[in-house]
Scaffold this motif. Structure first.
Motif, PDB file in Angstrom:
ATOM      1  N   GLN A  21       1.037  -1.149  -0.212  1.00  0.00           N
ATOM      2  CA  GLN A  21       0.279   0.341  -0.147  1.00  0.00           C
ATOM      3  C   GLN A  21       0.627   1.617   0.130  1.00  0.00           C
ATOM      4  OE1 GLN A  21      -3.296  -0.048  -0.591  1.00  0.00           O
ATOM      5  NE2 GLN A  21      -3.324  -2.331  -1.122  1.00  0.00           N
ATOM      6  N   GLY A  22       1.586   1.205   0.067  1.00  0.00           N
ATOM      7  CA  GLY A  22       2.851   2.525   0.240  1.00  0.00           C
ATOM      8  C   GLY A  22       4.041   2.708   0.775  1.00  0.00           C
ATOM      9  N   ALA A  23       3.779   1.978   1.818  1.00  0.00           N
ATOM     10  CA  ALA A  23       4.496   2.227   3.089  1.00  0.00           C
ATOM     11  C   ALA A  23       5.684   2.400   2.881  1.00  0.00           C
ATOM     12  CB  ALA A  23       4.083   1.357   4.533  1.00  0.00           C
ATOM     13  N   ALA A  24       6.940   3.042   3.365  1.00  0.00           N
ATOM     14  CA  ALA A  24       8.125   3.025   2.842  1.00  0.00           C
ATOM     15  C   ALA A  24       9.184   2.883   4.080  1.00  0.00           C
ATOM     16  CB  ALA A  24       8.013   3.855   2.220  1.00  0.00           C
ATOM     17  N   ALA A  25       8.224   2.672   5.570  1.00  0.00           N
ATOM     18  CA  ALA A  25       9.205   2.883   7.180  1.00  0.00           C
ATOM     19  C   ALA A  25       8.328   1.881   8.191  1.00  0.00           C
ATOM     20  CB  ALA A  25       9.854   4.100   7.275  1.00  0.00           C
ATOM     21  N   PRO A  62      13.304   0.869   6.858  1.00  0.00           N
ATOM     22  CA  PRO A  62      13.327   1.534   7.411  1.00  0.00           C
ATOM     23  C   PRO A  62      12.961   1.948   8.896  1.00  0.00           C
ATOM     24  CG  PRO A  62      13.834   2.627   5.641  1.00  0.00           C
ATOM     25  CD  PRO A  62      12.737   1.301   5.616  1.00  0.00           C
ATOM     26  N   LEU A  63      13.767   2.218  10.415  1.00  0.00           N
ATOM     27  CA  LEU A  63      13.005   2.227  11.567  1.00  0.00           C
ATOM     28  C   LEU A  63      12.623   4.182  11.673  1.00  0.00           C
ATOM     29  CD1 LEU A  63      14.670  -0.780  13.157  1.00  0.00           C
ATOM     30  CD2 LEU A  63      12.177  -0.790  12.138  1.00  0.00           C
ATOM     31  N   ASN A  64      11.673   4.042  12.519  1.00  0.00           N
ATOM     32  CA  ASN A  64      11.262   4.913  13.254  1.00  0.00           C
ATOM     33  C   ASN A  64      10.813   5.170  13.501  1.00  0.00           C
ATOM     34  OD1 ASN A  64      10.469   8.308  12.771  1.00  0.00           O
ATOM     35  ND2 ASN A  64       9.025   8.230  12.879  1.00  0.00           N
ATOM     36  N   ALA A  91      19.888  -0.188  14.790  1.00  0.00           N
ATOM     37  CA  ALA A  91      18.910  -0.090  13.694  1.00  0.00           C
ATOM     38  C   ALA A  91      17.848   1.263  13.425  1.00  0.00           C
ATOM     39  CB  ALA A  91      17.906  -1.216  13.075  1.00  0.00           C
ATOM     40  N   PHE A  92      18.268   1.744  14.910  1.00  0.00           N
ATOM     41  CA  PHE A  92      17.320   2.885  15.169  1.00  0.00           C
ATOM     42  C   PHE A  92      18.231   4.078  15.126  1.00  0.00           C
ATOM     43  CE2 PHE A  92      15.022   0.728  19.249  1.00  0.00           C
ATOM     44  CZ  PHE A  92      14.327  -0.037  19.255  1.00  0.00           C
ATOM     45  N   ILE A  93      18.990   3.288  14.706  1.00  0.00           N
ATOM     46  CA  ILE A  93      20.110   5.030  14.485  1.00  0.00           C
ATOM     47  C   ILE A  93      20.023   5.605  13.131  1.00  0.00           C
ATOM     48  CG2 ILE A  93      22.630   6.095  15.019  1.00  0.00           C
ATOM     49  CD1 ILE A  93      22.461   5.477  17.381  1.00  0.00           C
ATOM     50  N   ASP A  94      20.089   4.135  12.534  1.00  0.00           N
ATOM     51  CA  ASP A  94      20.311   4.556  11.287  1.00  0.00           C
ATOM     52  C   ASP A  94      18.991   4.671  10.173  1.00  0.00           C
ATOM     53  OD1 ASP A  94      22.722   3.514  11.256  1.00  0.00           O
ATOM     54  OD2 ASP A  94      22.013   0.626  10.573  1.00  0.00           O
ATOM     55  N   GLY A  95      18.027   4.469  11.219  1.00  0.00           N
ATOM     56  CA  GLY A  95      16.295   4.988  10.395  1.00  0.00           C
ATOM     57  C   GLY A  95      16.434   6.293  10.936  1.00  0.00           C
ATOM     58  N   ALA A  96      16.943   7.250  12.414  1.00  0.00           N
ATOM     59  CA  ALA A  96      16.701   8.374  12.082  1.00  0.00           C
ATOM     60  C   ALA A  96      17.957   8.626  11.280  1.00  0.00           C
ATOM     61  CB  ALA A  96      17.348   8.690  13.527  1.00  0.00           C
ATOM     62  N   HIS A  97      18.669   8.752  10.340  1.00  0.00           N
ATOM     63  CA  HIS A  97      19.638   9.485   9.363  1.00  0.00           C
ATOM     64  C   HIS A  97      18.639   9.165   8.336  1.00  0.00           C
ATOM     65  CE1 HIS A  97      23.124  10.734  11.776  1.00  0.00           C
ATOM     66  NE2 HIS A  97      23.273   9.499  12.461  1.00  0.00           N
ATOM     67  N   PHE A  98      18.253   8.078   8.012  1.00  0.00           N
ATOM     68  CA  PHE A  98      17.359   7.602   6.825  1.00  0.00           C
ATOM     69  C   PHE A  98      15.751   8.830   6.716  1.00  0.00           C
ATOM     70  CE2 PHE A  98      13.275   6.149   4.996  1.00  0.00           C
ATOM     71  CZ  PHE A  98      13.436   6.397   4.326  1.00  0.00           C
ATOM     72  N   VAL A  99      15.565   9.094   8.078  1.00  0.00           N
ATOM     73  CA  VAL A  99      14.404   9.933   7.424  1.00  0.00           C
ATOM     74  C   VAL A  99      14.793  11.534   7.456  1.00  0.00           C
ATOM     75  CG1 VAL A  99      12.916  11.202   9.097  1.00  0.00           C
ATOM     76  CG2 VAL A  99      12.682   8.636   9.631  1.00  0.00           C
ATOM     77  N   TYR A 100      15.896  12.166   8.143  1.00  0.00           N
ATOM     78  CA  TYR A 100      16.532  12.838   8.116  1.00  0.00           C
ATOM     79  C   TYR A 100      17.456  13.263   6.675  1.00  0.00           C
ATOM     80  CZ  TYR A 100      19.893  16.987   8.607  1.00  0.00           C
ATOM     81  OH  TYR A 100      21.139  18.146   7.716  1.00  0.00           O
TER      82      TYR A 100
END
Length: 164
Positions: A21-25, A62-64, A91-100
């Motif tokens: 359905q388009g979820a990306a994270a 990715p995780l938010n 994984a949490f920190i990588d997710g934060a960088h992904f979102v940024y």
């Protein structure tokens, strides 16, 4: 969600449906899974947290993460130094960088994760995840943004970020 509800017993099926359905994270509120007085319930929920983080990696989600601010008593900031979170901290920190990285490129150039450019230049979810995560880690200088905005129609991110 904490991994124990009836709907979460088929979490892989649920996540695949959401991706379709388009979820990306995937958004996770880790405090629900480790900050629990009952040791047996805590052990179960920590294990469920580890499992969903591993599944998110397998599915290229990715995780938010963060606390839910709409529940009384929740912390303002999650405690990443909690021993229970050590195995999933990166994984949490990588997710934060992904979102940024996504936010930076979307707001400044219109080149976010779901942009036509990203889908053309980085066709797989995994490629896009890696690219935006690396942009998040590296950041971008104002001069790079100005050059990219000037050449926006034929923007080649590798000119500014190298081979990520």
């Amino acid at each position: 969600m904490d991994g124990t509800s009836a709907g979460e017993q088929a979490i892989e099926e649920l996540l695949e449906l959401l991706i379709g359905q388009g979820a990306a994270a995937l958004n996770i509120i880790p405090d629900r899974n480790w900050n629990i007085a009952d040791p047996e319930l805590c052990r179960l929920k920590v294990q469920k947290l580890y499992e969903v983080v591993q599944l998110a990696e397998q599915l290229a989600l990715p995780l938010n993460i963060g606390t839910e601010m709409n529940s009384f008593g929740q912390k303002l900031i999650d405690d990443f130094d909690a021993p229970e979170l050590a195995p999933v901290r990166q994984a949490f920190i990588d997710g934060a960088h992904f979102v940024y990285g996504h936010t930076l490129l979307q707001r400044s150039l219109g080149l976010g994760y779901q942009s036509r450019w990203a889908q053309t230049q980085l066709p797989s979810r995994r490629e896009r995840n890696e690219f935006y995560t690396q942009v998040g880690y590296r950041g971008i200088r104002r001069s790079q943004l100005e050059q990219a905005q000037a050449a926006r129609s034929g923007y080649d991110a590798s000119r500014h970020f190298g081979k990520l």
